[in-house]
Design an enzyme around this catalytic site. Structure first.
Site, PDB file in Angstrom:
ATOM      1  N   SER A 117     -49.913  16.765  73.208  1.00 56.19           N
ATOM      2  CA  SER A 117     -49.943  16.054  74.483  1.00 56.19           C
ATOM      3  C   SER A 117     -48.701  16.158  75.352  1.00 56.19           C
ATOM      4  CB  SER A 117     -50.265  14.578  74.288  1.00 56.19           C
ATOM      5  OG  SER A 117     -51.381  14.417  73.456  1.00 56.19           O
ATOM      6  N   ALA A 171     -48.501  11.878  71.455  1.00 56.47           N
ATOM      7  CA  ALA A 171     -48.231  11.611  70.042  1.00 56.47           C
ATOM      8  C   ALA A 171     -46.864  10.960  69.879  1.00 56.47           C
ATOM      9  CB  ALA A 171     -48.306  12.896  69.235  1.00 56.47           C
ATOM     10  N   ASN A 198     -43.990  15.684  73.785  1.00 60.28           N
ATOM     11  CA  ASN A 198     -43.681  15.486  72.374  1.00 60.28           C
ATOM     12  C   ASN A 198     -42.217  15.753  72.066  1.00 60.28           C
ATOM     13  OD1 ASN A 198     -46.787  17.094  71.942  1.00 60.28           O
ATOM     14  ND2 ASN A 198     -46.480  14.886  71.794  1.00 60.28           N
TER      15      ASN A 198
END
Length: 828
Positions: free
Chosen positions: A286, A354, A526
């Site tokens: 993501s 995440a 991330n």
């Protein structure tokens, strides 16, 4: 706004696909609901009797997205579950079986490994207890969803010739009912366990021991610190470093040796759940960027989210609108969770990536040499607890699955040779259902404070993002943070003998967060959340794909929504390594004569915009630069690093340089090491070991580039125009991320070029005048395939949108929906 499509499109794909012509059933005749649940879940908690709303309405728009209207929470979720069963019954059945560990029952021996993994990662009794303790309204979410889902299952079972999804017949079994436990477990198994359970501590320990064995204790420890550092102060963070406070301990401690052949199930689970293995085992999931009032052209806020779950058919995400009982939200969410992960209620919008926080620890347990089912804790041996379950296997005998646990948690590996075992302790254990409901109830939030109040309830590690109609933006990284002892090295397992226990949990105030940062934007891919928040599997560095986003956000003062959307295309095709090596290559060839062949070869890379694209659609990436880069970086990595690392360790780095032949999902781990080594004394990570062995950096760069281009001339010819790399297609898998079928193999889809972007993309723009949301969630809303093989018209009608970087406008307002209405269903 991005290019909008409000009509059904016929996708032009690079593979032959069967196009459907009839819709999935849009309306339903009421049927009696069987309260006796027949699902495969555990526990049917009784609780207080719930009022069942009689009138629930589902209105679908012209892309098949359902909008549910009801007066109660239970009614709202009854409509939600009913709509999901219409669109995704086989996908949801297999998701349930995947997380509960009952897939082998219907697919045979190929599902056994998954079932063992899944059963080892859950605690059925704890989950049911958490459900039993919910408030009546919160429990109504789970009960209502199961009730609605089961209503449609009953309808299908009563008319299988017309309504049973073809995949059930193909695989030879029938759909089952859902329980409230099942509804919760799909979120727990595919969100909490996938994105909050990874750890590299055992693998890090093996690498550290290999380095010490080859180089000696002092040199090996120095090398380990150069490979897996505790903090890189030059690494980009989502919370600006000026706002961050480093509070993470990074001590050291001695551990027993470890057999290099030990296989830690945490590593296996991380790989099965989307991770790539050491040296970066965490799932790569993501990106997001948003601007607030100071960087938006109209003073509002714009958020673009690209959750990267990989790509599947049916789609990983499900579109839904929920309207009633204090909720008025539209958005998308994975596996049709009861919580909408990517959505808006028109006052605020939210997204997620995440989580990066270290919320798990592995403990090295000292086993009793005379009885490996006992371990030392606080001065005496204790018995491990055991839970044995039987896995039913289609066509074969049942298989027993035994899960062992210590005071710390589930045993993930054993090392009989060294009388050791390894167990995993989760900070978030016991908060799974609470975390889910925090995400459900955040949909009611109207401001930052209400948003944070729900974030505080989330125990798993996740990144949350916020924007509102007044132009405010914010970020928080929820998750329960352990208070570790100062002597613990978080990179490797802790001692399990009782001398290295957590000292409680840190307050929520310590969690990374920012609100309206001075820079005017918030972004993440991330990367590290804030200074001082590293993890055993993160290894955050100045080399980070995050820079592909921020370099563009920093390039101009203000942005329109369209310009925010346009960033997505450039980041999707960016080579993630050239940015960091280009300046060093430029210095290396500064004095190479202009007529030297090496100079012209280097210019391909120096003049390259870093975009790996195929604009002429000839099946190859444009220009020689992508091919030169894919040849040069492995040679440079080998020349600089191989002699300093054990062969097995180097091989792990080499395997991840370009994971996909046509692109890389994140910068190579070797690029991080190379960049630090090239910086030498100026590196933010101390370079105790000279990877260049005293050689001139520029010469090594020149020699390896020449070796790469010489090889290309030998294999492809003298003309660089022939140095091409075939395009990697963008594939939509028919097995879910756990490797369990969720569609027939013939339903695999493919489009021309791999894109390093979200599984779906949503753009939300808010200001005092109103809200808009634009979404592309391929392949389509519905995965329904009729018994005769006919596919829903919404089976793949978002595929071309996504491939062309277009999106469809969501119907946030009643009048919008009325203008784009496809069907109305009353669920009674």
């Amino acid at each position: 706004m991005p290019t909008l499509k409000n009509r059904i499109l016929v996708p032009a794909l690079t593979v032959a696909l069967m196009a459907g012509t009839t819709a999935a059933p849009a309306a339903a005749v009421p049927v009696a609901f069987q309260h006796a649940q027949q699902g495969h879940g555990h526990g049917h908690g009784k609780g207080p009797k719930e009022h069942v709303e009689k009138n629930v309405t589902i209105k679908r728009d012209n892309y098949g997205v359902p909008h549910v209207y009801a007066k109660t929470i239970g009614g709202l979720y009854t409509g939600y579950g009913y709509a999901v069963a219409q669109d995704r019954m086989f996908q949801m059945e297999m998701a349930k079986r995947s997380v509960l560990g009952t897939a082998a029952e219907v697919i045979g021996e190929s599902g056994v490994d998954n079932d063992k993994r899944s059963r080892a990662t859950l605690d059925p009794e704890s989950i049911q207890q958490q459900i039993d303790q919910l408030s009546e309204d919160d429990r109504a979410v789970l009960r209502g969803y199961a009730r609605g889902y089961n209503k449609y299952v009953d309808k299908v079972l009563a008319d299988q010739a017309n309504l049973l999804p073809k995949q059930f017949t193909d695989f030879g079994f029938q759909p089952s009912h859902f329980t409230e436990y099942d509804v919760a477990m799909i979120w727990i198994g595919t969100m909490a366990n996938r994105f909050s359970d990874s750890t590299s501590e055992v693998e890090n320990l093996k690498v550290k021991n290999q380095l010490i064995a080859e180089h000696g204790a002092d040199e090996g420890a120095k090398l380990f610190d150069q490979l897996i550092w505790t903090e890189d102060p030059s690494a980009p963070t989502t919370v600006p470093r000026a706002e961050s406070v480093s509070t993470q301990s990074s001590g050291s401690h001695a551990l027993a040796p470890i057999d290099p052949s030990v296989q830690d199930s945490s590593e296996d689970t991380a790989a099965a759940f989307g991770g790539q293995g050491w040296p970066h085992a965490a799932p790569e999931a993501s990106n997001i960027w948003m601007v607030g009032k100071d960087k938006s052209t109209d003073g509002g806020s714009t958020l673009l989210n690209g959750p990267q779950f990989d790509w599947f058919n049916p789609s990983y995400v499900y579109g839904i609108g929920l309207h009633g009982a204090g909720i008025d939200v539209t958005g998308n969410t994975p596996f049709a969770y009861p919580s909408i992960l990517f959505g808006t209620n028109k006052d605020i919008t939210w997204g997620a990536t995440a989580g990066p926080l270290d919320v798990n620890d592995i403990y090295q347990e000292d086993l009793n040499p005379a009885n490996h089912k006992q371990y030392m804790f606080n001065g005496q041996y204790r018995d491990m607890t055991e839970r044995t379950e039987q896995i039913a296997v289609k066509g074969s005998a049942p298989v027993d699955c035994t899960v062992q646990s210590t005071v710390h948690g589930t045993v993930t590996a054993t090392d009989p040779q060294n009388n050791s075992a390894y167990s995993k302790k989760r900070a978030w254990k016991g908060t799974e259902v609470q975390s889910l409901l925090g995400w459900v109830n955040v949909m009611k939030a109207k401001n930052w404070d209400e948003y944070l109040a729900q974030a505080e309830k989330v125990g798993i590690t996740i990144n949350w993002y916020y924007a509102d109609k007044s132009g405010n933006i914010g970020y928080v990284s929820p998750g329960k943070l352990p208070a570790r002892p100062e002597n613990q090295d978080f990179r490797v397992p802790a001692k399990g003998d009782g001398t290295m226990e957590w000292q409680g949990f840190r307050p929520f105030e310590d969690n990374p967060k920012t609100y309206n940062p001075e820079q005017g934007y918030v972004a993440n891919w991330n990367n590290q959340s804030a200074a001082g928040f590293n993890s055993d599997g993160g290894n955050w560095s100045s080399v980070d794909r995050f820079n592909e986003i921020t370099s563009r956000l920093e390039s101009q003062e203000k942005f329109t929504p369209q310009e925010i959307w346009d960033i997505n295309k450039e980041t999707s095709f960016a080579d993630l390594n050239i940015r960091y090596l280009r300046p060093h290559l430029e210095s290396a060839i500064e004095y190479v004569p202009a007529d030297d062949q090496l100079r012209s070869d280097a210019d391909f890379l120096l003049e390259w915009d870093g975009q790996t694209v195929d604009k002429d659609k000839d099946g190859n990436y444009d220009g020689a630069a992508p091919t030169i880069m894919r040849s040069w970086l492995p040679k440079l990595s080998e020349a600089v690093l191989k002699d300093d690392l054990p062969q097995e360790v180097y091989d792990q780095y080499a395997a991840s340089i370009y994971r996909k032949p046509g692109g890389s999902v994140r910068p190579a781990e070797t690029t991080k090491l190379l960049t630090n080594a090239l910086a030498g004394e100026d590196s933010a990570v101390p370079q105790s070991v000279d990877f260049f062995n005293g050689e001139d950096h520029g010469k090594v760069l020149r020699d390896t580039l020449k070796a790469a281009t010489d090889e290309l001339r030998e294999t492809h010819g003298d003309d660089p125009a022939a140095w091409v790399t075939p395009v990697i297609p963008h594939e939509y898998k028919t097995k879910n991320f756990m490797g369990i079928p969720q569609a027939d193999p013939s339903e695999a889809l493919s489009t021309l070029q791999y894109m390093n972007r979200g599984t779906q993309n949503d753009l939300v723009h808010l200001n005092p005048k109103g809200a808009s949301m634009c979404v592309a969630a391929p392949p389509g809303q519905s995965g329904f395939v009729a018994p005769d093989g006919t596919k829903s018209p919404h089976y793949q009608d978002q595929l071309e949108l996504y491939t062309n970087f277009e999106c469809k406008e969501e119907n946030l307002y009643k009048n919008q929906l009325a203008q784009n209405l496809e069907s109305v269903t009353n669920v009674k």
